[in-house]
Design a protein around this motif. Structure first.
Motif, short mmCIF file in Angstrom:
data_model
loop_
_atom_site.label_atom_id
_atom_site.label_comp_id
_atom_site.label_asym_id
_atom_site.label_seq_id
_atom_site.Cartn_x
_atom_site.Cartn_y
_atom_site.Cartn_z
N ALA A 16 0.83 -1.21 0.00
CA ALA A 16 0.00 0.00 0.00
C ALA A 16 0.86 1.26 0.00
O ALA A 16 0.57 2.22 -0.72
CB ALA A 16 -0.93 -0.01 1.21
N ILE A 17 1.91 1.25 0.79
CA ILE A 17 2.81 2.42 0.82
C ILE A 17 3.51 2.57 -0.53
O ILE A 17 3.74 3.68 -0.99
CB ILE A 17 3.81 2.30 1.98
CG1 ILE A 17 3.08 2.35 3.32
CG2 ILE A 17 4.84 3.42 1.92
CD1 ILE A 17 3.96 2.03 4.52
N GLU A 18 3.83 1.46 -1.17
CA GLU A 18 4.48 1.49 -2.48
C GLU A 18 3.63 2.22 -3.51
O GLU A 18 4.16 2.89 -4.39
CB GLU A 18 4.78 0.07 -2.97
CG GLU A 18 5.37 0.01 -4.35
CD GLU A 18 6.72 0.69 -4.46
OE1 GLU A 18 6.95 1.37 -5.47
OE2 GLU A 18 7.53 0.56 -3.54
N LEU A 19 2.32 2.13 -3.39
CA LEU A 19 1.44 2.83 -4.33
C LEU A 19 1.67 4.32 -4.31
O LEU A 19 1.45 5.00 -5.32
CB LEU A 19 -0.03 2.52 -4.00
CG LEU A 19 -0.48 1.09 -4.21
CD1 LEU A 19 -1.90 0.90 -3.70
CD2 LEU A 19 -0.39 0.72 -5.68
N PHE A 20 2.13 4.86 -3.19
CA PHE A 20 2.35 6.30 -3.09
C PHE A 20 3.78 6.70 -3.44
O PHE A 20 4.03 7.86 -3.73
CB PHE A 20 2.02 6.79 -1.67
CG PHE A 20 0.58 6.61 -1.32
CD1 PHE A 20 -0.38 7.47 -1.84
CD2 PHE A 20 0.17 5.58 -0.51
CE1 PHE A 20 -1.72 7.30 -1.56
CE2 PHE A 20 -1.17 5.40 -0.20
CZ PHE A 20 -2.11 6.26 -0.73
N THR A 21 4.72 5.76 -3.41
CA THR A 21 6.11 6.12 -3.70
C THR A 21 6.49 5.85 -5.15
O THR A 21 7.18 6.65 -5.75
CB THR A 21 7.08 5.36 -2.78
OG1 THR A 21 6.99 3.96 -3.03
CG2 THR A 21 6.81 5.66 -1.32
N GLY A 22 6.08 4.71 -5.68
CA GLY A 22 6.38 4.38 -7.07
C GLY A 22 7.83 4.01 -7.32
O GLY A 22 8.28 4.01 -8.46
N THR A 23 8.60 3.67 -6.28
CA THR A 23 10.02 3.33 -6.45
C THR A 23 10.26 1.85 -6.64
O THR A 23 11.35 1.45 -7.01
CB THR A 23 10.82 3.79 -5.23
OG1 THR A 23 10.34 3.12 -4.07
CG2 THR A 23 10.74 5.29 -5.05
N THR A 87 0.66 10.66 -10.14
CA THR A 87 0.38 12.09 -10.20
C THR A 87 1.38 12.83 -11.07
O THR A 87 1.07 13.89 -11.60
CB THR A 87 0.38 12.71 -8.79
OG1 THR A 87 1.62 12.42 -8.15
CG2 THR A 87 -0.77 12.17 -7.96
N ARG A 88 2.59 12.28 -11.25
CA ARG A 88 3.57 12.94 -12.12
C ARG A 88 3.10 13.01 -13.56
O ARG A 88 3.50 13.90 -14.31
CB ARG A 88 4.91 12.21 -12.04
CG ARG A 88 5.61 12.42 -10.71
CD ARG A 88 6.89 11.66 -10.68
NE ARG A 88 6.53 10.26 -10.47
CZ ARG A 88 7.38 9.27 -10.44
NH1 ARG A 88 8.65 9.49 -10.63
NH2 ARG A 88 6.98 8.04 -10.23
N ALA A 89 2.24 12.08 -13.97
CA ALA A 89 1.74 12.08 -15.34
C ALA A 89 0.77 13.23 -15.59
O ALA A 89 0.53 13.60 -16.72
CB ALA A 89 1.06 10.75 -15.64
#
Length: 148
Positions: A16-23, A87-89
């Protein structure tokens, strides 16, 4: 509670946290937690669960992550610029003003989704129907600039 549930909870939280980081780092550590959970499910002692967690995390970070990262960043065309996602897109995208946007906020539509928006210049007022460009994203709001 059984140890397998702790590993499952850890894997879900990391995912779940990975969804917000994208790393893709936390997702790979989550893979290690899944392996440790499998070990716990078959009755492995805690020290073996910890070894599975560490080895699975290490192997997935250095073995799987580079391939996944390359696959996500590659483009099917000849252009090798990385694709942006999340969100970067949205930065640089065109939007349409739905409700008046001024220093107190407003509403814009970006690709069918409504976003709270503020103008780039505080004294600027954007009227419904105006076309704007998304300059920046701050949390759940976008900063927009009116196109000429």
């Amino acid at each position: 509670m059984e140890p397998v549930f702790y590993w499952i909870i850890a894997a879900v939280v990391l995912g779940a946290i990975e969804l917000f980081t994208g790393t893709l780092v936390l997702a790979m550590v989550g893979v290690g937690a899944v392996l440790a959970g499998i070990g716990a499910a078959v009755g492995a002692p805690f020290w073996l669960q910890a070894v599975l967690f560490g080895a699975g995390s290490f192997a997935s970070i250095f073995g799987l992550r580079p391939f996944l990262k390359q696959a996500l960043e590659s483009d099917s065309g000849g252009d090798q610029t990385p694709r942006r996602f999340g969100t970067r897109a949205i930065e640089g995208a065109e939007a349409r003003v739905i409700e008046k946007v001024d220093r107190s906020g407003g509403l814009v539509e970006i690709a069918g989704d409504n976003w709270t928006a503020f103008p780039l210049e505080p004294d600027q007022s954007l009227e419904p129907g105006d076309r704007v460009t998304v300059v920046e994203i701050k949390g759940a709001t976008v900063i927009v600039w009116k196109q000429s």
